[in-house]
Design a protein around this motif. Sequence first.
Motif, short mmCIF file in Angstrom:
data_model
loop_
_atom_site.label_atom_id
_atom_site.label_comp_id
_atom_site.label_asym_id
_atom_site.label_seq_id
_atom_site.Cartn_x
_atom_site.Cartn_y
_atom_site.Cartn_z
N ASP A 147 -7.04 2.32 4.91
CA ASP A 147 -6.00 1.92 3.97
C ASP A 147 -4.73 2.75 4.11
N ASP A 148 -4.77 3.73 4.99
CA ASP A 148 -3.59 4.57 5.23
C ASP A 148 -2.91 4.21 6.54
N LYS A 183 1.78 -4.07 3.82
CA LYS A 183 0.60 -3.69 4.61
C LYS A 183 0.86 -3.81 6.10
N HIS A 197 -7.84 -2.59 10.00
CA HIS A 197 -9.14 -2.23 9.41
C HIS A 197 -9.54 -0.78 9.68
N MET A 216 0.83 -1.20 0.00
CA MET A 216 0.00 0.00 0.00
C MET A 216 0.86 1.25 0.00
#
Length: 334
Positions: free
Chosen positions: A253-254, A21, A250, A10
Amino acid sequence: MAEQVEMPRMKLGTQGLEVSKLGYGCMGLSGNYNIPVPEEEGIAVIKEAFSKGVTFFDTSDIYGTNHANEYLVGKALKQLPREKIQLATKVCLKRLDVDYIDLYYVHRIDTTVPIEETMGELKKLVDEGKIKYIGLSEASPDTIRRAHTVHPITAIQMEYSLWTRDIEEEIIPLCRELGIGIVPYSPVGRGFFAGKAIVESLPRNSLLESHPRFTGQNFEQNKAIYFRIEVLAKRHECSPAQLAIAWVLHQGDDVVPIPGTTKIKNLHDNIGSVKLKLTRDDLKEISNAVPISEVAGSRTFEALSRVSWRFANTPPPKMNPKKCGMCLSCTLIC
């Protein structure tokens, strides 16, 4: 070297840094919460993490005696493809024996120096190619915003876990406004949600023996929180540590947590959290199992509390008088 397996990747922030991740916090290999592991064992853990797809490694000059952690990580990197590693640290190229640092954090904010001056010096290091991206650790909202105007901040490193969520109100929204990634340290609650001191005894001379949440009545009260998470973990067919890390993952996404461990078994367990899927209802249930109002004790030691993000404002930048050109005696700041 074991064959590397795929792990989701990511973007961390909006400046171009791409990482695994899940990261790996290297501090524990050199002590603090446990006895330092032998160097060859520490290197083996780092190499195993890489073989499982972890490429984002975090260290600092203050981890271990006489900068031991930076030396250890540097030796491990010699046995890995440097171009595939994203290295985060807070001080030294020389001890790491590398040509550049991917993500350089200001570890704690010097509240006597305007953040603009600090960022100005770091910007020079970016221009020289010694560091690629700049991060801040335990910085206040005002400091983050002011720093970002001098040079884009790529990531903010903060303590964030099921029982430490004080950054949700101000820090996380600000990071998302500015396009800054979030790197939670201690996502397992300094080992609490792995059962440390509950089902697993504390290592000898661990700093946790004096941690506010692990001692006295506070710890007795906090045990109930662990057992609630243990029940939910069984329902999700995972370990409590996996559930705690998955909850953090969760949150967006950052968000790239950096759990650490000294045991390869626990490393595999942590990495397994990436595969755990949680629904919105699951996340709410897990959050409700750890009411912040019921968590007993400060999140960190008193000495460290004084240098945490809530107290990390810096003085305003110094203004240099400039002559406006209208007359020789003018001292107007233009």
